[in-house]
Design an enzyme around this catalytic site. Sequence first.
Site, PDB file in Angstrom:
ATOM      1  N   TYR A 173      65.091 -10.830 -13.379  1.00  6.83           N
ATOM      2  CA  TYR A 173      66.104  -9.767 -13.311  1.00  6.83           C
ATOM      3  C   TYR A 173      67.093  -9.921 -14.457  1.00  6.83           C
ATOM      4  O   TYR A 173      67.381 -11.043 -14.890  1.00  6.83           O
ATOM      5  CB  TYR A 173      66.837  -9.827 -11.966  1.00  6.83           C
ATOM      6  CG  TYR A 173      66.002  -9.313 -10.808  1.00  6.83           C
ATOM      7  CD1 TYR A 173      66.024  -7.965 -10.467  1.00  6.83           C
ATOM      8  CD2 TYR A 173      65.180 -10.163 -10.076  1.00  6.83           C
ATOM      9  CE1 TYR A 173      65.262  -7.475  -9.413  1.00  6.83           C
ATOM     10  CE2 TYR A 173      64.409  -9.687  -9.020  1.00  6.83           C
ATOM     11  CZ  TYR A 173      64.456  -8.334  -8.690  1.00  6.83           C
ATOM     12  OH  TYR A 173      63.700  -7.850  -7.648  1.00  6.83           O
ATOM     13  N   GLU A 174      67.641  -8.798 -14.920  1.00  7.78           N
ATOM     14  CA  GLU A 174      68.501  -8.837 -16.113  1.00  7.78           C
ATOM     15  C   GLU A 174      69.783  -9.633 -15.896  1.00  7.78           C
ATOM     16  O   GLU A 174      70.423 -10.057 -16.846  1.00  7.78           O
ATOM     17  CB  GLU A 174      68.849  -7.417 -16.566  1.00  7.78           C
ATOM     18  CG  GLU A 174      69.674  -6.659 -15.552  1.00  7.78           C
ATOM     19  CD  GLU A 174      70.177  -5.320 -16.069  1.00  7.78           C
ATOM     20  OE1 GLU A 174      69.927  -4.990 -17.233  1.00  7.78           O
ATOM     21  OE2 GLU A 174      70.833  -4.618 -15.285  1.00  7.78           O
ATOM     22  N   SER A 175      70.159  -9.854 -14.653  1.00  8.97           N
ATOM     23  CA  SER A 175      71.345 -10.659 -14.372  1.00  8.97           C
ATOM     24  C   SER A 175      71.131 -12.122 -14.756  1.00  8.97           C
ATOM     25  O   SER A 175      72.074 -12.904 -14.750  1.00  8.97           O
ATOM     26  CB  SER A 175      71.688 -10.573 -12.884  1.00  8.97           C
ATOM     27  OG  SER A 175      70.568 -10.981 -12.114  1.00  8.97           O
ATOM     28  N   ASN A 229      72.532  -3.070 -22.343  1.00 13.85           N
ATOM     29  CA  ASN A 229      72.981  -4.360 -21.806  1.00 13.85           C
ATOM     30  C   ASN A 229      72.713  -5.512 -22.775  1.00 13.85           C
ATOM     31  O   ASN A 229      73.551  -6.391 -22.949  1.00 13.85           O
ATOM     32  CB  ASN A 229      72.326  -4.628 -20.451  1.00 13.85           C
ATOM     33  CG  ASN A 229      73.047  -3.903 -19.322  1.00 13.85           C
ATOM     34  OD1 ASN A 229      73.999  -3.157 -19.574  1.00 13.85           O
ATOM     35  ND2 ASN A 229      72.617  -4.117 -18.094  1.00 13.85           N
TER      36      ASN A 229
END
Lengths: 245, 298
Positions: free
Chosen positions: A52-54, B104
């Site tokens: 996940y991008e987190s 992002n």
Amino acid sequence: MPAETKQEDLNLIVATALSLKNGETCFVGIGVPSLAAMLAKRTHAPDLVLIYESGAIDSNPAIPPLSTGSPCIPDSSLMIGDCLDVFGDLQAGRIDVGLLSAAQVDKYGNLNSTVIGDYRKPKLRMVGSGGAHDIETLAPRTLILMPHEPRRFVAFVDFITSPGTRGRDGKAYDRPAGAGPSELITGRGRFHFAEGVLTLVETFDPFGKAGALEGFTVDVAVDPKCREGVVFPEATRALAAELSA
Amino acid sequence: MTAPSKLVSLPEAIRNHLPDGSTVFIGGFGHAVPFASAHEFIRQGKKKLTLCRAGTDILFDQAIAAGCVSKVIFGYIGNPGVGLAHSFSRALAEGRIEMEEWTNFSMVLRLHAARLGVPFLPADILKAGDIAGGSIDVRPVTCPYTGKLLSAIPALKPDVALIHAQRADEAGNIQFWGIDGDTREGALASDTVIATVEEIVPTETIRKSPERTMIPAHRVASVSLVPGGAHPSYVQDYYGRDDAHFAEYDKISRKPETMDAYLESHIRGVADRAAYLKLFEPARIEALGLAGKAGSAA
């Protein structure tokens, strides 16, 4: 929810899951992408690595997360890195496949999650790229997941958030060989990007070619070898229903 | 020798270290979002702030609705898993706000470049599509070794970072664990760090696990004790995420009237975090693990 819509929702999750191979590393987003990756990991691909991008790595969420930072992600991960770790891996070519959804898509696989209408005076302002631009630009394989809603399939997206195969001028984007969109999956069928253009290659039970393209106003090619009415394993469908309940 | 204490009240921290017109990095990628600090700068009526981070959430929307923000710099702006940023959309349509819209990854690189003290970092993104040329100017750069064409992603050095974390000592050594996202990059890229924490612990506790220290005291301007300071987001090992409130906020923020009423009832009209937490049903606060952090006075 009408039974047909429900069936399409499940088809989308199952068909996407079946495109993920055991042992692959997969950059996952929120919503249908998460459901599909969770389903693959619970069925044929237990060694699928969800990222996940987190910054969460090798996750196996118990429930579908609402945000990439939601507690069910760290609670089920083998590593918590940060954004730089996972986007760095993505750019370095160390992540195999990315999963994306968007509000609009065109026949070149360009995706729009930014605005409907004019960028300066939008009819609808949406969330923007997040990591979507980065994923479709950098992942060796990108799967685009869209519900069968013909208004989302347009001749050209209002805003290119994430670049597909070609730009407005019809010229192929300059990017590493092989990168870019590889498949688009709806609740009714699977499309590839042969010659960079959306091409129907498979339809899902109970839909045939006409059903998979119903209502589309955009040009879509049909592969001469298109398989019609693919039936998914009942157990996988049942698990998809359970996960998305 | 004992290090000087940086422990101050949150109102004092915001008053002393967050001037109007600042560029402010907001910590917290879904986890440990510094809502208490944002509510305090809203109460103090801060003006002309530029807020930045990669993936924003409803904290940005609230600060925009309150009229504190003149510009946002982001990769994603919305209500994660729920929907759109309605107050942001209204402000944009009415010309009340400027934006710089990135992705992002590029936002993380912008902060990382500032942290490294270099003017830009090259990346293989933003060469195609409409983001470059939309609200931002992205210039190409050619690798002097390989000739490869890349995008030069410019450094973004915020004036101030607002960070919420698990714990710190009085000297301001900030310990943070769990989902970080771009929080560490943003904090260490910023000139001034204003931290809120769930607990103040002895320096000895910090020394026992220094690998948990995300920001060392010499980079921190102030630390304030604000239990429950990240609600409705969560803090790993302290309390859960109030998913229902993000859904409620979607309804509240759809109309300016209900949004203004929320600003009055939940932000401007409460003295502090304990009073804010008292506004929620005790059963919900209990279920999240926030009991004891809400004020006892009526």
